[in-house]
Each structure stands twice: as C-alpha cells, then as structure tokens.
Design an enzyme around this catalytic site. Structure first.
Site, PDB file in Angstrom:
ATOM      1  N   PRO A 196     -28.154 -45.414  -1.602  1.00  0.00           N
ATOM      2  CG  PRO A 196     -28.519 -47.025  -3.220  1.00  0.00           C
ATOM      3  CD  PRO A 196     -29.238 -46.128  -2.264  1.00  0.00           C
ATOM      4  CB  CYS A 197     -24.150 -41.595  -1.656  1.00  0.00           C
ATOM      5  SG  CYS A 197     -24.007 -39.812  -1.700  1.00  0.00           S
TER       6      CYS A 197
END
Length: 416
Positions: free
Chosen positions: A148-149
């Site tokens: 997840p960025c």
C-alpha cells in the site's frame, strides 16, 4: 452479442487498443477499420485479418501462451510474500511453480482465508514492522508484495532508504534489505506511475537501487491480456540483485490468445468447467433494484429515463461529466470493469449483466480468476474486500511463469 473467435466487437477492439469506442467508430467512418458485412448481425464485428496490423492484436494472434504455461521450474524456487491479502498473487505464483516459505498479512480475515486454503503455508499474522526477516538472508529466490503506497514528504530533497521510515514502502524495502532475494516483484495501482509527475515512483526506484538492485521491468500490465476477464491494470516492478544483473534476463509474458468476458467468467467454457456456483452477496434496497432494472446490459445512469436519472443522481445529475461508474450494469460480452472493495458502491457500481443485483462473492472471485474451491473467510463485506484488493490469479500466474523462465535460464552459479 457473441461473435465467432475470429471476429471482434467494437468494445473488445477498444479495450485491447486502450482507446474509446468513439475512437473505433471514427476509424470505421474514415475507413481505417472496416467491419464485416452480415445483414443478419446488427452490430458489425471486426475481423482478425484487419486487426492483426495492430501490435496488440498481432501479439495475441501469434502468442506463445501455451508454450510459456507449460514451462516447469528446473529446481525448487522459494517465495516470500508481503501484504499477502487473500492470496491471489501467492496462488498464481504457486501455480507457476514457486514454493512459499513465508507470507505476511495483518488482516485477520485474509489470514484466515490463507490458512483455510493452504494449511501448510507459513502465514505470519502481524504488522510488517514487527516481522524480522534476517533469518532468510540469502535463502529466497523471489520476494513479492503489493505494498500500500502511503504519501511521504520529500520537500524538494533527494530521499534515501532511512527517509522513508514509517511508511509501508520502507518496510518492503527493509524486507528486501534483510532477505536479499535474487529477484523482487512489487505491484501497485497504475496511478503510482503518474503520482506527482512520476516523482513518487522515482524515489521508490532509487531506494531499491541503493539497496543493490537493478530494475528489469517497470510497466503497467493490463489484466485482460493474461486470461483475466477484467479491465484491471497494475503497475509491475521487477528487480534483480545487482550481482546477478548480467545473468538474469526478464521477458514479458506473452498475452493470451483472446480477451475474455464476463460470460467467460460466469458461464461454463474455457475458463471454468461449470457455471458459477451460488454464493452469498449483497442485495439492493427495493427502490434501487427497481431503478437498476431500467439500465440495459452494458449501460449506466445516462440510459435511465430522465425522471429516474434525476432521482438517482440527485445533485450530480446537474454537474455534467461522465460519472460512468454510476448505475453501471456490466455486459456479458465485455470484460468486467475493475472490481473494487464493494460491488454496490454508488460511484463504482458493478451490477450483474442481466439481473438487477450486485455481483455475488463467487462471481467476484471468478472475475479475479480464483478457482471455485478457494474459500474466503469473514463477513460478506470482508470477502468482497479481500477479493477486490487481490491480484488476479491468472495475471500472477503469467508473471510467475515469466520469472520461472528467467531463473531456469540462469547459469548454475546463480544458485550456488
């Protein structure tokens, strides 16, 4: 409408070439594309002969898919997966020939799903920052993760590994630093490539290179090219340890021979042997079901009678713009729109092609190419979320086979 295998609808042509249907219509009007003439068919299809002049179609028509899928690992290849979710990526890589030695995931429902389907997998249920990977140093062939960025502030400076501390990007980089796998595979939303004009991705790439890796692949993959009946796109980043860079060469997987559709996912055929089994799923409130009954197959809110469109859209009706996900009904003869974490969200509707209801959980899973015996744990909402967040199994399989071919071709000293 379903055409013979050597005929293609305007929608399939548009999806394959990454253009709009309007573009295809314009090409038809100016003679660039000439549909087949058949007085018995209302929608005129395009033939293989004229489409093979396009690179994407030529690659499909001359694909080595079957030969690539037949490749088996020449030795045992180990896999560590981070942010494993419900196992779409891990399952596809297992089908390709990798052996999982560790999977990390913090969501308890996703972990329950992994354990229910693969009791022998070593599933570590914990926040990644609490996991020590040093015992695997030098023992892993492939590390993967759909990280997840999170946003991070760089304020004009050149960031390094330590500057990303506190983000999940840092934790994946830490795992790579501690394990030192031969190859890593990172996947993310395609928007990461464009975020901040590409600056975010450039920083991530630099950090990985500073850890001693060279990037072999950095490209957005369209799932429809890899036997997935869904218009899902993911950014794929593949890196190899610098000392192995001259010994490992990655070749992108060949596309499948055709684009599969919602009908291929939900009905018996080349993707599944039987029609989709019954399963749980959300239902619309009575009034919404009535409204959706007015939407034709493949249609959306603009196909509603004007009075009903105003009722459903409310203020949005007067704001203009496309909003093509609202009151959206899928089409049997096109790939599904990208699945999200719930099929009945107003902005990203995923209505069954011919019934006025959201897709069921098993229909969701099939569009993500999970096998019917893959069991999901948790509430209906949790199951939708797990499936919507997953990497399509067949996309993972195609990439996994490409990495297997790369490792098989490596000199023996790579594994000594």
């Amino acid at each position: 409408m379903k055409f013979p295998d050597n005929h293609f609808s305007a929608a399939i042509v548009a999806d394959t070439l990454s253009v709009s249907k309007r573009n295809v219509e314009t090409w038809t009007q100016n003679g660039k594309l000439v549909p087949a003439l058949d007085p018995n068919i209302h929608e005129k299809p395009y033939t293989k002969d004229q489409l093979e002049t396009f690179e994407q179609f030529s690659a499909m028509f001359n694909s080595s898919w079957c030969e690539e899928m037949a490749v088996e690992p020449s030795r045992s290849y180990s896999l560590v997966e981070l942010f494993a979710g419900a196992g779409g990526l891990a399952l596809g890589l297992e089908q390709a020939g990798f052996k999982s030695v560790l999977l990390n995931e913090k969501d308890k429902y996703a972990c329950a799903t992994l354990r229910a389907n693969r009791p022998n997998w070593n599933v570590i249920e914990d926040d990644i920052e609490n996991v020590d990977f040093t015992h695997l140093n030098g023992k892993v062939d492939l590390l993967t993760g759909g990280f997840p960025c999170q946003p991070f502030s760089y304020a004009g400076k050149q960031l390094g590994f330590e500057d990303l501390r506190g983000t999940l990007v840092f934790e994946m980089a830490r795992a790579i630093k501690e394990i030192k796998p031969k190859v890593f595979l990172a996947e993310n939303v395609k928007g990461l490539a464009e975020n901040d004009g590409g600056r975010t991705l450039s920083i991530i790439i630099k950090v990985l290179e500073d850890l001693g890796y060279k990037i072999l692949e950095k490209e957005v993959y369209k799932a429809i090219f890899y036997k997935v009946p869904q218009k899902r796109e993911r950014l794929i980043i593949i890196g190899v340890r610098t000392d192995l860079y001259d010994k490992l060469a990655y070749e992108k997987p060949s596309p499948y021979y055709k684009v599969l559709t919602v009908a291929d996912a939900l009905k018996a055929g080349e993707l599944y042997d039987v029609d989709v089994p019954e399963s749980t799923g959300q239902l619309y409130p009575e009034r919404k079901a009535e409204i959706m009954s007015y939407v034709p197959e493949g249609g959306y809110w603009r196909d509603l009678p004007i009075r009903i469109a105003k009722e459903y859209m409310m203020k949005s009706f007067y704001l203009g713009g496309g909003k093509t996900g609202m009151a959206r009904r899928l089409s049997w003869d096109e790939p599904s729109l990208t699945l999200v974490c719930t099929p009945a969200q107003k902005q990203t509707e995923r209505c069954h092609p011919s019934e006025s209801r959201p897709l069921t959980t098993r229909e969701y899973a099939r569009i993500q190419t999970f096998p019917d015996d893959w069991e999901f744990k948790g509430s209906v909402g949790q199951i939708y979320k797990q499936i919507g967040n997953a990497v399509p199994v067949n996309l993972a399989l195609a990439i996994g086979k490409a990495i297997i071919r790369m490792l098989n071709a490596a000199p023996k000293d790579v594994f000594e």
